[in-house]
Design a protein around this motif. Structure first.
Motif, PDB file in Angstrom:
ATOM      1  N   ARG A  78      11.155  -4.496  -5.715  1.00  0.00           N
ATOM      2  CA  ARG A  78      11.475  -4.205  -4.315  1.00  0.00           C
ATOM      3  C   ARG A  78      10.365  -3.443  -3.608  1.00  0.00           C
ATOM      4  N   MET A  79       9.937  -2.320  -4.163  1.00  0.00           N
ATOM      5  CA  MET A  79       8.939  -1.489  -3.512  1.00  0.00           C
ATOM      6  C   MET A  79       7.581  -2.180  -3.482  1.00  0.00           C
ATOM      7  N   GLY A  80       7.153  -2.708  -4.628  1.00  0.00           N
ATOM      8  CA  GLY A  80       5.849  -3.346  -4.689  1.00  0.00           C
ATOM      9  C   GLY A  80       5.736  -4.542  -3.772  1.00  0.00           C
ATOM     10  N   MET A  81       6.786  -5.344  -3.703  1.00  0.00           N
ATOM     11  CA  MET A  81       6.758  -6.552  -2.882  1.00  0.00           C
ATOM     12  C   MET A  81       6.831  -6.219  -1.395  1.00  0.00           C
ATOM     13  N   ASN A  82       7.821  -5.431  -1.011  1.00  0.00           N
ATOM     14  CA  ASN A  82       8.039  -5.192   0.420  1.00  0.00           C
ATOM     15  C   ASN A  82       6.989  -4.282   1.032  1.00  0.00           C
ATOM     16  N   GLN A  83       6.792  -3.117   0.436  1.00  0.00           N
ATOM     17  CA  GLN A  83       5.933  -2.130   1.073  1.00  0.00           C
ATOM     18  C   GLN A  83       4.446  -2.367   0.806  1.00  0.00           C
ATOM     19  N   HIS A  84       4.098  -2.742  -0.406  1.00  0.00           N
ATOM     20  CA  HIS A  84       2.677  -2.847  -0.744  1.00  0.00           C
ATOM     21  C   HIS A  84       2.114  -4.245  -0.493  1.00  0.00           C
ATOM     22  N   LEU A  85       2.810  -5.263  -0.953  1.00  0.00           N
ATOM     23  CA  LEU A  85       2.284  -6.618  -0.776  1.00  0.00           C
ATOM     24  C   LEU A  85       2.476  -7.104   0.655  1.00  0.00           C
ATOM     25  N   ILE A  86       3.733  -7.174   1.109  1.00  0.00           N
ATOM     26  CA  ILE A  86       4.028  -7.820   2.395  1.00  0.00           C
ATOM     27  C   ILE A  86       3.630  -6.944   3.577  1.00  0.00           C
ATOM     28  N   ARG A  87       4.079  -5.686   3.578  1.00  0.00           N
ATOM     29  CA  ARG A  87       3.899  -4.840   4.764  1.00  0.00           C
ATOM     30  C   ARG A  87       2.570  -4.088   4.781  1.00  0.00           C
ATOM     31  N   SER A  88       1.799  -4.212   3.706  1.00  0.00           N
ATOM     32  CA  SER A  88       0.503  -3.528   3.679  1.00  0.00           C
ATOM     33  C   SER A  88      -0.639  -4.514   3.527  1.00  0.00           C
ATOM     34  N   VAL A  89      -0.847  -5.043   2.321  1.00  0.00           N
ATOM     35  CA  VAL A  89      -2.013  -5.894   2.063  1.00  0.00           C
ATOM     36  C   VAL A  89      -1.957  -7.177   2.883  1.00  0.00           C
ATOM     37  N   LEU A  90      -0.806  -7.849   2.897  1.00  0.00           N
ATOM     38  CA  LEU A  90      -0.706  -9.092   3.675  1.00  0.00           C
ATOM     39  C   LEU A  90      -0.707  -8.807   5.174  1.00  0.00           C
ATOM     40  N   ALA A  91      -0.165  -7.661   5.560  1.00  0.00           N
ATOM     41  CA  ALA A  91      -0.202  -7.288   6.987  1.00  0.00           C
ATOM     42  C   ALA A  91      -1.637  -7.051   7.443  1.00  0.00           C
ATOM     43  N   ILE A  92      -2.446  -6.433   6.592  1.00  0.00           N
ATOM     44  CA  ILE A  92      -3.867  -6.246   6.918  1.00  0.00           C
ATOM     45  C   ILE A  92      -4.564  -7.600   7.012  1.00  0.00           C
ATOM     46  N   ARG A  93      -4.246  -8.484   6.080  1.00  0.00           N
ATOM     47  CA  ARG A  93      -4.807  -9.841   6.129  1.00  0.00           C
ATOM     48  C   ARG A  93      -4.404 -10.549   7.405  1.00  0.00           C
ATOM     49  N   ASP A  94      -3.127 -10.471   7.757  1.00  0.00           N
ATOM     50  CA  ASP A  94      -2.618 -11.217   8.906  1.00  0.00           C
ATOM     51  C   ASP A  94      -3.104 -10.665  10.243  1.00  0.00           C
ATOM     52  N   GLN A  95      -3.541  -9.416  10.272  1.00  0.00           N
ATOM     53  CA  GLN A  95      -4.074  -8.846  11.510  1.00  0.00           C
ATOM     54  C   GLN A  95      -5.569  -9.135  11.663  1.00  0.00           C
ATOM     55  N   GLY A  96      -6.089  -9.922  10.719  1.00  0.00           N
ATOM     56  CA  GLY A  96      -7.503 -10.290  10.786  1.00  0.00           C
ATOM     57  C   GLY A  96      -8.415  -9.389  10.001  1.00  0.00           C
ATOM     58  N   GLY A  97      -7.848  -8.635   9.060  1.00  0.00           N
ATOM     59  CA  GLY A  97      -8.640  -7.751   8.235  1.00  0.00           C
ATOM     60  C   GLY A  97      -8.729  -6.344   8.795  1.00  0.00           C
ATOM     61  N   LEU A  98      -9.422  -5.485   8.059  1.00  0.00           N
ATOM     62  CA  LEU A  98      -9.579  -4.082   8.431  1.00  0.00           C
ATOM     63  C   LEU A  98     -10.937  -3.887   9.093  1.00  0.00           C
ATOM     64  N   LEU A  99     -10.925  -3.352  10.313  1.00  0.00           N
ATOM     65  CA  LEU A  99     -12.157  -3.118  11.046  1.00  0.00           C
ATOM     66  C   LEU A  99     -12.916  -1.945  10.427  1.00  0.00           C
TER      67      LEU A  99
END
Length: 383
Positions: free
Chosen positions: A16-37
């Motif tokens: 639950r924690m690894g998937m929702n907070q770290h994978l989806i809402r963090s790493v994939l969210a950074i990917r989906d926003q076009g990366g980290l400036l």
């Protein structure tokens, strides 16, 4: 705009924690926003590979979220020089050995808390990472909660005057699992599997108290197994022998007294699942996960104790909302961005594995205090 890739091995993200907070809402969210400036104007694009034991499960997760890489072979993933960060959110019991393997492979380390079940293990892996020269960090997610950030803003502005006390209430009712499925995994309530709320939550309270209020000097803690009978994910009865509630008092630097109740056996009648009330000579504030309300001394009502008449004052009316003043992002994502900057730009980063060891230390001393029924001073780990 130029773009650079960073490969991240993500282990234990089917939970639950690894998937929702770290994978989806963090790493994939950074990917989906076009990366980290980055400072140079380029974009850092995370490229995760998810690692797990159940191939069907991780394949389904990868397909659902557009992740190109997944594997059940951790050794092969660690052997790939194109992936530079190893992240773990799986079992605490396995974490020290997994981190050592990743350090030996030259990976930078980021992981969930706690680092380990025992302080000597936590210190060993923290010192090992330092000796090998890899950058390392542990999740301190609650520090980036809007409510706690507002409390820290009030503290830094001098709003409280001299802080006197901190009162924390954390928890909710976790169903036993017989007639209503439990909201938490069953291992949380089995000591042999590393369960227990002291080990789980005192790691959090260490960094919250240290960073938002003042460093912890001593602890007095009592735990309890309030509900000894629970039912697991398959509906099978088991004996719960890990503490499901903890009542801890802390002495902080500057004479501040903090008390935090942590319980999976409490029904919520407060503003949020966790609240912190800070009382000072000039003002008080109460914060939850997102909101924070304050009361200055000029707005403090003057009640008079009279048990013979019903209370006519509404004590909620005299508190003012602390404004957001800026947009707050997901706390886990914020810390992922900070750690990525630390790896690629040598940006500031304070939450090392040694800081994580301090959380394990407090949990261990909390257990000792419970067992010996006494106050325990917190020795420095910096010596």
């Amino acid at each position: 705009m130029t773009q650079q890739r960073i490969g991240i091995i993500m282990h234990g993200v089917t939970g639950r924690m690894g998937m929702n907070q770290h994978l989806i809402r963090s790493v994939l969210a950074i990917r989906d926003q076009g990366g980290l400036l980055l400072r140079d104007g380029s974009r850092l694009m995370p490229d995760p590979i998810i690692v797990g034991r159940n191939e069907n499960r991780i394949a389904e997760l990868a397909k659902k979220h557009g992740i190109e890489r997944y594997t059940t072979d951790l050794a092969a993933a660690l052997a790939n020089p194109d992936d530079t960060i190893f992240f773990d959110a799986a079992s605490t019991q396995l974490r020290p050995e997994l981190l050592r393997q990743a350090i030996d492979a030259g990976k930078h380390i980021y992981c969930e808390k706690p680092i380990s079940e025992k302080l000597d293990q936590a210190l060993d892996i923290a010192n090992y990472a330092k000796s090998k020269g890899v950058k390392n960090g542990i999740v301190h997610d609650k520090l980036d909660l809007p409510g706690l950030m507002k409390l820290k803003r009030l503290r830094d502005s001098g709003f409280f005057g001299k802080i006197l006390s901190v009162r924390g209430e954390f928890g909710y009712w976790v169903f036993e699992g017989d007639w209503m499925p439990a909201q938490r995994p069953s291992w949380n309530y089995r000591a042999a599997d590393g369960g227990g709320i002291i080990s789980d939550m005192l790691c959090h309270w260490r960094y919250v108290l240290d960073n938002v209020f003042a460093p912890v000097k001593a602890v007095s803690c009592i735990g309890a197994v309030h509900i000894p009978d629970r039912w697991d994910e398959n509906g099978e009865h088991y004996k719960a022998d890990a503490d499901d509630a903890a009542y801890a008092t802390f002495e902080l630097e500057g004479g501040i007294i903090a008390h935090i109740n942590s319980s999976w056996c409490v029904r919520v009648r407060r503003d949020d699942l966790v609240t912190f009330q800070v009382d000072g000579t000039l003002g008080s504030a109460v914060a939850g996960l997102h909101s924070c309300r304050s009361q200055h001394r000029v707005n403090t009502p003057k009640p008079v104790w009279n048990p013979d008449q019903p209370q006519t004052m509404n004590f909620f009316d005299d508190w003012e909302e602390v404004p957001d003043n800026h947009e707050f992002d997901n706390g886990f994502k914020v810390q992922w961005e900070q750690f990525l900057r630390h790896v690629v730009e040598d940006g500031p980063w304070n939450y090392t594995l040694m800081e994580g060891a301090k959380g394990v230390q407090l949990a261990e001393l909390g257990h000792q205090s419970w067992k010996e029924r006494r106050w325990i001073d917190i020795p420095s780990l910096e010596d």
